[in-house]
Motif scaffolding. Structure first.
Motif, PDB file in Angstrom:
ATOM      1  N   GLU A 102      -8.511  -0.399  -4.037  1.00 57.53           N
ATOM      2  CA  GLU A 102      -8.170   0.983  -4.390  1.00 57.53           C
ATOM      3  C   GLU A 102      -6.959   1.467  -3.599  1.00 57.53           C
ATOM      4  OE1 GLU A 102     -11.654   3.334  -3.802  1.00 57.53           O
ATOM      5  OE2 GLU A 102     -12.748   2.386  -5.458  1.00 57.53           O
ATOM      6  N   GLU A 103      -6.921   1.101  -2.316  1.00 59.17           N
ATOM      7  CA  GLU A 103      -5.779   1.507  -1.477  1.00 59.17           C
ATOM      8  C   GLU A 103      -4.471   0.923  -1.989  1.00 59.17           C
ATOM      9  OE1 GLU A 103      -6.950   0.164   2.379  1.00 59.17           O
ATOM     10  OE2 GLU A 103      -7.662   2.157   2.992  1.00 59.17           O
ATOM     11  N   LEU A 104      -4.576  -0.242  -2.633  1.00 60.99           N
ATOM     12  CA  LEU A 104      -3.383  -0.924  -3.139  1.00 60.99           C
ATOM     13  C   LEU A 104      -3.118  -0.608  -4.610  1.00 60.99           C
ATOM     14  CD1 LEU A 104      -4.105  -4.387  -1.480  1.00 60.99           C
ATOM     15  CD2 LEU A 104      -2.293  -2.804  -0.826  1.00 60.99           C
ATOM     16  N   CYS A 105      -3.935   0.292  -5.172  1.00 57.92           N
ATOM     17  CA  CYS A 105      -3.805   0.658  -6.598  1.00 57.92           C
ATOM     18  C   CYS A 105      -3.936  -0.563  -7.498  1.00 57.92           C
ATOM     19  CB  CYS A 105      -2.476   1.368  -6.860  1.00 57.92           C
ATOM     20  SG  CYS A 105      -2.276   2.863  -5.894  1.00 57.92           S
ATOM     21  N   ILE A 106      -4.882  -1.455  -7.152  1.00 58.12           N
ATOM     22  CA  ILE A 106      -5.095  -2.679  -7.936  1.00 58.12           C
ATOM     23  C   ILE A 106      -6.497  -2.660  -8.523  1.00 58.12           C
ATOM     24  CG2 ILE A 106      -5.413  -5.188  -7.775  1.00 58.12           C
ATOM     25  CD1 ILE A 106      -3.181  -5.264  -5.752  1.00 58.12           C
ATOM     26  N   LYS A 107      -6.608  -3.005  -9.779  1.00 57.60           N
ATOM     27  CA  LYS A 107      -7.917  -3.144 -10.424  1.00 57.60           C
ATOM     28  C   LYS A 107      -8.017  -4.545 -11.004  1.00 57.60           C
ATOM     29  CE  LYS A 107     -11.066  -0.890 -13.674  1.00 57.60           C
ATOM     30  NZ  LYS A 107     -12.174  -0.858 -12.712  1.00 57.60           N
TER      31      LYS A 107
ATOM     32  N   LYS B  39     -12.670  -1.101  -1.785  1.00 56.55           N
ATOM     33  CA  LYS B  39     -11.874  -0.061  -1.134  1.00 56.55           C
ATOM     34  C   LYS B  39     -10.459  -0.551  -0.840  1.00 56.55           C
ATOM     35  CE  LYS B  39     -11.823   3.106   2.773  1.00 56.55           C
ATOM     36  NZ  LYS B  39     -12.380   3.433   4.103  1.00 56.55           N
TER      37      LYS B  39
ATOM     38  N   ARG C   5       0.837  -1.208   0.000  1.00 61.62           N
ATOM     39  CA  ARG C   5       0.000   0.000   0.000  1.00 61.62           C
ATOM     40  C   ARG C   5       0.871   1.257   0.000  1.00 61.62           C
ATOM     41  NH1 ARG C   5      -1.383   3.366   3.933  1.00 61.62           N
ATOM     42  NH2 ARG C   5      -0.480   1.993   5.498  1.00 61.62           N
TER      43      ARG C   5
ATOM     44  N   PRO D   7       2.994   2.009  -3.975  1.00 65.23           N
ATOM     45  CA  PRO D   7       2.050   1.573  -5.016  1.00 65.23           C
ATOM     46  C   PRO D   7       2.768   0.990  -6.230  1.00 65.23           C
ATOM     47  CG  PRO D   7       1.481   3.758  -4.205  1.00 65.23           C
ATOM     48  CD  PRO D   7       2.825   3.420  -3.630  1.00 65.23           C
ATOM     49  N   GLY D   8       2.251  -0.132  -6.700  1.00 66.85           N
ATOM     50  CA  GLY D   8       2.843  -0.789  -7.867  1.00 66.85           C
ATOM     51  C   GLY D   8       4.001  -1.706  -7.535  1.00 66.85           C
TER      52      GLY D   8
END
Length: 607
Positions: A585-590, A582, A192, A195-196
């Motif tokens: 989103e916090e982990l920048c994952i889709k 949510k 988290r 990110p990435g």
């Protein structure tokens, strides 16, 4: 209605009550295994992790309220009972440790009631695995599973005790690590805060334990959780436990010596088995040639015989074409199975195909000395006679042959000898055949990657006498690697590690790493090795596999409290599962829903 245990104190577990306690008052607590209501008397089998104790409810002794309570008990109710120990008034039960005593109840409290369980809590349950694992908290109450886990706990204690006395320090290594190539797939953990970027769960503590040697800790030990995202088998799980060690200023013999003494100690103290030392050693090449496996089961014979020279000029094209392509022709002798029906032989042929064989040639030596064979018409009487002699064949034997590349021939016949041994009941579970496999190849060629891969890992030391072949014949370089094998299962493995930077850099070069990539992946280790590192070596056991053999379990699931099933899911907790949007989103994952649906459809089609 459940009651409190306030004011009560358990004095004994069930089987801790013995003849020595006759006449004494005791307080016992546990689960109701069985209730037998004889009208004037009620008998309860009380169960806890130690075993079963019989309780007797007699209304004059326990009172009308207590007797009424006893009459409401059902399987898996949790109760506390106070009473007096006495000799059994009825027949002795020789199958129970407490079979000649009973407790005459004087008071009872129902601590917790239970619904009717979906299966009976009993040893060697025939309930389907899916049901057992869905209700694992009930399955774990079974006496055989509890014994397994108690033995596992004892083995872990014995290991720690032995290693501490040998000067090993127990040091924990990280669970959140850097992902590295070369090996099974990693389980990745998104960050988290970064990110990435991703952590990886450790496949083993390998790099960290080598760094501990570079840091001067000399002897390290850890019972470590490890994770591998790979297909499961009876002796594999996605998360498993390693008994891991590393030693400084040692060579092969030092590591094998301490581990032989460790195994002797554990087996004697845990299950009363005497392990004879020293353990046998066998080079990898010999193991493959004799057994078709680098983890051979040596409890029975049926060894492979290379008959390539015998059949090289015969008229059977299957044999000669395999030899022309650089392969070999090898066979096994299933002694006394010459009368095996054709249907059974056909099943063995299909079994062999599952291991990569195009087919399986057979020759049955009849009682009158004649031959019944799938290929006899292609060979002369003299050639057949020489072939049978090379296989030590005699009347009543069945000879089975595979012809292909060595790797396929070894795989096929290695698996086939085990399959036949199981069918013929040749595997004695009470026989413990330990074996060190040594001198593994340092490298193995990968057609998929089109390059050499490390057979163990990139940090394994080559045998000094083979190092001059690294450029001209890399496949011929042997490693200072060793596996400990028990009854056809690899319990653990290890190696002497590379501690010289020039050899390590050359190893990376042979594996196709550029200097930049090697430093990108392993820079922290290579940097540490530039500050003076001692010669070191280590080994790791699969603790689950070790205990599995000690208790004669068919699967490591029976020695792990909360195991996963074949698709790496947990039927009890329903893991893995989707998570809240949510959190993603916090982990920048889709999540690509379309991709997930397509993959699920593919997997469903494969099933």
């Amino acid at each position: 209605m459940s009651e409190s245990m306030q004011g009560l104190h358990r004095t004994h577990r069930c089987t801790e009550v013995s003849n020595a306690n006759i006449g004494e008052k005791v307080t016992v607590m546990g689960w109701v295994q069985k209730r037998r209501n004889l009208g004037s008397l009620i008998f309860i089998d009380l169960r806890d992790r130690s075993g079963i104790l019989q309780l007797v409810f007699d209304e004059p002794k326990v009172g009308s309220e207590g007797f009424a309570k006893a009459g409401t008990l059902r399987s898996e109710f949790v109760i506390a009972v106070e009473g007096t120990v006495q000799k059994r008034s009825a027949a002795v039960n020789e199958n129970l440790k407490t079979g000649d005593i009973e407790v005459i109840a004087e008071s009872i409290r129902i601590l917790s009631e239970s619904q009717t369980p979906p299966f009976q809590i009993e040893e060697n349950s025939q309930t389907k695995d899916e049901i057992r694992l869905k209700y694992r908290y009930l399955d774990l109450r079974r006496p055989d599973i509890q014994r397994n886990l108690m033995l596992r706990s004892k083995v872990a204690y014995l290991m720690r005790d032995f290693m501490a006395k040998e000067g090993f320090l127990e040091i924990e290594t990280p669970i959140l690590c850097k992902s590295t190539p070369e090996g099974a797939r990693d389980y990745l953990v998104p960050s988290r805060i970064h990110p990435g970027s991703f952590y990886a769960l450790p496949q083993s503590p390998q790099l960290f334990k080598q760094l501990l040697m570079a840091s001067g800790y000399d002897r390290y030990f850890q019972i470590a959780k490890c994770f591998r995202d790979e297909d499961l088998r009876a002796d594999r799980q996605p998360e498993f436990t390693q008994a891991d060690m590393e030693l400084s200023f040692v060579d092969i013999d030092d590591v094998l010596d301490v581990n032989e003494r460790l195994l002797k100690y554990i087996f004697k103290e845990a299950i009363g088995v005497d392990v004879e030392l020293p353990l046998k050693r066998m080079p990898w090449q010999e193991a493959m040639d004799r057994f078709g496996s680098d983890k051979p089961d040596t409890r029975f014979g049926m060894e492979l015989k290379d008959v390539s020279d015998i059949v090289k000029d015969c008229g059977f094209g299957v044999f000669t074409s395999a030899l022309e392509q650089g392969g070999s022709v090898r066979g096994i002798n299933a002694e006394g199975q010459g009368a095996m029906p054709r249907k059974k032989i056909d099943k063995l042929v299909e079994f062999a195909k599952g291991y990569g064989a195009k087919g399986l040639a057979y020759l049955s030596v009849q009682e009158d000395g004649s031959y019944k064979s799938s290929f006899a018409k292609f060979m002369t009487e003299e050639e057949l006679k020489n072939l049978v002699a090379a296989m030590d064949g005699k009347p009543g034997d069945l000879l089975l042959f595979a012809a292909d590349k060595n790797k396929i021939v070894w795989n096929v016949l290695g698996a086939l000898r085990l399959e036949i041994a199981k069918e013929l009941d040749l595997l004695d579970p009470n026989q413990y055949n330990f074996l060190w496999i040594t001198e593994f190849p340092l490298l193995e060629w990968s057609d998929e990657e089109n390059r050499y891969m490390a057979m163990h890992h990139p940090f394994t030391m080559p045998m000094e006498e083979d190092w001059d072949k690294i450029d001209t014949d890399p496949g011929a370089v042997r490693a200072k690697a060793y596996d400990i094998v028990l009854n056809g299962t690899e319990l653990g493995g290890g190696s002497v590690r590379i501690h010289q930077s020039d050899i390590q850099e050359k190893m990376f070069e042979v594996l196709g790493f550029t200097k930049e990539r090697a430093h990108e992946q392993f820079g922290f280790l290579l940097d540490a090795f530039s500050y003076g590192v001692p010669p070191h070596a280590g080994l790791a056991y699969g603790l689950d596999r070790l205990v599995m053999h000690m208790v004669h379990a068919d699967s490591i699931r029976d020695v792990i409290a909360f195991p996963k099933v074949k698709d790496a899911s947990d039927l009890m907790s329903n893991a893995p599962d989707i998570v809240d949007e949510k959190q993603l989103e916090e982990l920048c994952i889709k999540v690509d829903e379309k991709e997930v649906e397509e993959k699920e459809a593919e997997e469903a089609a494969e099933k």
